[in-house]
Design a protein around this motif. Structure first.
Motif, short mmCIF file in Angstrom:
data_model
loop_
_atom_site.label_atom_id
_atom_site.label_comp_id
_atom_site.label_asym_id
_atom_site.label_seq_id
_atom_site.Cartn_x
_atom_site.Cartn_y
_atom_site.Cartn_z
N SER A 36 -10.58 56.29 34.08
CA SER A 36 -10.18 55.76 32.78
C SER A 36 -10.10 54.24 32.69
O SER A 36 -10.01 53.70 31.59
N VAL A 37 -10.11 53.54 33.82
CA VAL A 37 -9.87 52.10 33.76
C VAL A 37 -11.00 51.33 33.08
O VAL A 37 -10.78 50.23 32.55
N ASN A 39 -12.68 51.99 30.35
CA ASN A 39 -12.76 52.01 28.89
C ASN A 39 -12.21 50.75 28.24
O ASN A 39 -12.82 50.18 27.33
N VAL A 40 -11.03 50.30 28.69
CA VAL A 40 -10.41 49.13 28.07
C VAL A 40 -11.18 47.85 28.39
O VAL A 40 -11.08 46.87 27.67
N ALA A 41 -11.96 47.88 29.46
CA ALA A 41 -12.71 46.68 29.86
C ALA A 41 -14.10 46.62 29.24
O ALA A 41 -14.81 45.62 29.42
N LEU A 42 -14.52 47.65 28.50
CA LEU A 42 -15.88 47.68 27.98
C LEU A 42 -16.25 46.47 27.12
O LEU A 42 -17.33 45.89 27.30
N PRO A 43 -15.39 46.05 26.18
CA PRO A 43 -15.75 44.83 25.43
C PRO A 43 -15.93 43.61 26.33
O PRO A 43 -16.85 42.81 26.10
N SER A 44 -15.08 43.46 27.34
CA SER A 44 -15.20 42.32 28.27
C SER A 44 -16.48 42.44 29.09
O SER A 44 -17.16 41.44 29.34
N ALA A 156 -4.33 59.30 34.06
CA ALA A 156 -5.57 58.84 33.46
C ALA A 156 -5.28 58.01 32.21
O ALA A 156 -5.95 57.01 31.94
N SER A 157 -4.26 58.41 31.46
CA SER A 157 -3.89 57.67 30.26
C SER A 157 -3.25 56.33 30.59
O SER A 157 -3.30 55.39 29.78
N LEU A 158 -2.62 56.23 31.76
CA LEU A 158 -2.02 54.95 32.17
C LEU A 158 -3.07 53.95 32.63
O LEU A 158 -2.79 52.75 32.68
N GLY A 159 -4.27 54.45 32.98
CA GLY A 159 -5.32 53.55 33.43
C GLY A 159 -5.60 52.41 32.47
O GLY A 159 -5.64 51.24 32.89
N PRO A 160 -5.77 52.68 31.17
CA PRO A 160 -6.01 51.59 30.24
C PRO A 160 -4.88 50.56 30.18
O PRO A 160 -5.13 49.37 30.00
N LEU A 161 -3.62 51.01 30.33
CA LEU A 161 -2.50 50.07 30.32
C LEU A 161 -2.58 49.12 31.52
O LEU A 161 -2.45 47.89 31.37
N LEU A 162 -2.79 49.68 32.70
CA LEU A 162 -2.89 48.85 33.89
C LEU A 162 -4.10 47.91 33.79
O LEU A 162 -4.00 46.72 34.14
N ALA A 163 -5.22 48.45 33.30
CA ALA A 163 -6.41 47.62 33.15
C ALA A 163 -6.17 46.50 32.13
O ALA A 163 -6.56 45.35 32.35
N ALA A 308 -4.24 47.20 23.68
CA ALA A 308 -5.08 48.40 23.58
C ALA A 308 -4.74 49.39 24.69
O ALA A 308 -4.68 50.61 24.45
N GLY A 309 -4.51 48.89 25.89
CA GLY A 309 -4.14 49.77 26.99
C GLY A 309 -2.78 50.43 26.78
O GLY A 309 -2.58 51.61 27.07
N ALA A 310 -1.84 49.66 26.25
CA ALA A 310 -0.49 50.19 26.01
C ALA A 310 -0.47 51.19 24.85
O ALA A 310 0.39 52.08 24.81
N ALA A 311 -1.42 51.05 23.93
CA ALA A 311 -1.41 51.89 22.73
C ALA A 311 -1.54 53.37 23.05
O ALA A 311 -1.06 54.23 22.29
N ILE A 312 -2.15 53.70 24.18
CA ILE A 312 -2.41 55.11 24.51
C ILE A 312 -1.24 55.77 25.23
O ILE A 312 -1.26 56.97 25.50
#
Length: 526
Positions: A36-37, A39-44, A156-163, A308-312
């Motif tokens: 999951s990590v 996804n949040v980095a895709l724009p970057s 898996a849902s925490l992955g975006p927050l950490l990322a 964005a990561g925290a939103a999930i």
């Protein structure tokens, strides 16, 4: 069918059951976080490599591709040569592939590193559920699977927050390093606490069937991803033909092999195949929604990576709260009722995202959709996995766990690919219409950049500051049009999955009767 001596298991659970389960969940967490990590980095990543939407789709789906393509084969390898061996090897290999992804010099290398990481996870992740199936039985097994499913989904849902937190301070590559400390702890605990050689078969592995399964899944996922790419019709047709040929060859091989990789007689059991199909939609919905929504939050709403990561997080919290209750609901009302209950919330989530999420959506509207997703996956994840493991002989635990992982990873890969393809096509269509409706002369190269992806439009806006606001506004609207295509596909998929479960899955009394019949049949054959 013969099996190796089992560990001493009493009262439906192994000795030191809590620390053993914690070790297996930590190993699964390494795979879940790596999943999951990105996804949040895709724009970057898109900005760093000037990557188009198709490249971003492939990077997002690469890990799932490697995992989904390998789980059936590697599950059988673990059944034969040692599940603990595969568990340890896969966790160890996660480290070099994470490092390669973090320091990839191009989007092509990053995609290859993601596929490699998925293959490593294919060794470790399915083995965690296979070991739960082999070590636990009865009600303790249901509880163990519920915890495994809930905590796995939550992590898996925490992955975006950490990322997202890492991206506020470091470059995009840092998101792929987040699992390294966890991998070290999980590896040590697996070596120390996880029993070896529990209910493992001594039958040979069907290597030809394994290779065909890898080719089948890999070709299918790549064909879906390249489908919206202009001028790639021949490649897509070729990949589709390879997938079809591999599917036919795999089926014939499994019918004729003395010890098939995938026992089609077991797979045809009503509880097994319906749970497999139902779970693909459940877990695919979670991963596909996270994939599209993370880009929506950053591209359209302007969230930072951390925001964005925290939103999930509401999805993760809902899964943890609901999953233990799901286990009780399975025991009391059966898997069919619990699966359908979960589908109701998944349908609410996708309808909400389709109808409510727009350019000005406040956070409570974002959070509520994630709550619906978390409740839906928390309810439906346990019966989807439990039904698979309960309907096969324990010596086929690798087949059941491989199928359970296919639910998650093939479902995620296929639905992410479909969502990504629809997002790409919808965005390009809307952007082309906006260009055609404008009164500006736009060169072919600029048009290609504008329709390639949201990041491409941002790059054009930076080159033409006098038109920047209009370009970004059009790109946001085009993205919204594209994600509507994706969310509509999600609604259709959930309705189809619910229909299959409603009409084909047995009610509770019939479910118990069928499971007893399966166990009696397996006891005779062993």
């Amino acid at each position: 069918m013969s099996s190796a001596p089992a560990a001493n298991i009493a009262a439906g659970a192994p000795a030191r059951s809590r620390i053993v389960l914690a070790s297996l969940i930590l190993v699964a967490a390494v795979a879940n976080l790596n999943l999951s990590v990105a996804n949040v980095a895709l724009p970057s990543i898109g900005k760093a490599f000037d990557a188009g939407q198709v490249s971003l789709n492939l990077i997002a789906v690469g890990y799932s591709l490697g995992l989904a393509a390998s789980v059936l084969y590697l599950g059988a390898v673990g059944d034969r040569y040692g599940r603990k061996l595969l568990l340890v090897l896969g966790t160890a290999l996660a480290v070099p592939f994470s490092l390669l992804a973090a320091y990839a010099p191009s989007d092509e290398v990053l995609f290859a590193a993601r596929v490699g990481g998925g293959l490593a996870a294919g060794m470790a992740y399915p083995t965690t559920l296979a070991l739960i199936t082999a070590l636990w039985s009865g009600h303790p097994r249901t509880k163990a699977i519920a915890l495994w499913s809930a905590l796995g989904g939550a992590l898996a849902s925490l992955g975006p927050l950490l990322a997202g937190a890492l991206l506020t301070q470091f470059s995009w590559g840092s998101v792929f390093l987040v699992t390294l400390p966890l991998a070290g702890v999980a590896l040590a605990m697996a070596l120390l606490f996880v029993p070896a050689h529990v209910n493992e078969t001594t039958d040979p592995v069907d290597n030809l069937g394994g290779i065909l399964s890898v080719v089948l899944v890999g070709a299918l996922i790549l064909a879906i991803n390249f489908a919206p790419v202009p001028n790639e019709d021949a490649l897509v047709a070729g990949l589709a033909a390879v997938a079809l040929a591999a599917a036919v060859a795999f089926f014939l091989r499994q019918r004729r092999a003395d010890n098939p990789l995938y026992d089609l007689d077991v797979a045809s059991r009503r509880i097994f195949w319906v749970a497999a199909c139902g779970g693909i939609i459940v877990f695919g919905s979670l991963m596909a929604a996270a994939f599209v929504s993370q880009q929506y939050l950053q591209n359209v709403l302007g969230y930072s990576t951390l925001q964005a990561g925290a939103a999930i997080l509401p999805a993760a919290l809902a899964m943890v709260v609901v999953a233990p209750r799901s286990a009780k609901l399975v025991e009391a009302r059966g898997a069919r009722f619990t699966l359908l209950f979960g589908y109701v919330f998944l349908l609410l989530a996708f309808l909400w995202m389709l109808l409510i999420w727009d350019e000005g959506a406040p956070y409570w509207q974002i959070a509520l959709a994630y709550v619906f997703i978390g409740i839906g996956v928390g309810l439906a994840g346990t019966p989807a996995s439990h039904s698979l493991t309960s309907s096969v002989p324990v010596t086929r635990a690798g087949m059941a766990s491989g199928t359970a992982d296919l639910q998650r990873d093939l479902g995620g890969a296929v639905m992410q690919s479909i969502f990504g393809a629809l997002l790409t096509a919808g965005y390009a269509s809307a952007a082309s219409s906006a260009i055609a409706a404008s009164d500006k002369h736009i060169t072919d190269s600029t048009q290609a950049q504008l329709t390639k992806s949201f990041d491409g439009a941002e790059a054009v806006a930076a080159q033409h500051p006098q038109y920047a606001d209009a370009i970004i506004a059009a790109a946001r609207q085009s993205f919204l049009d594209g994600d509507d295509w994706a969310y509509t596909a999600g609604v259709v998929a959930i309705l189809l999955g619910a229909a299959v479960v409603f009409f084909a899955f047995p009610r509770h009394d019939e479910e118990l009767r069928l499971l007893a019949a399966y166990h009696a049949e397996d006891a005779v054959s062993e």
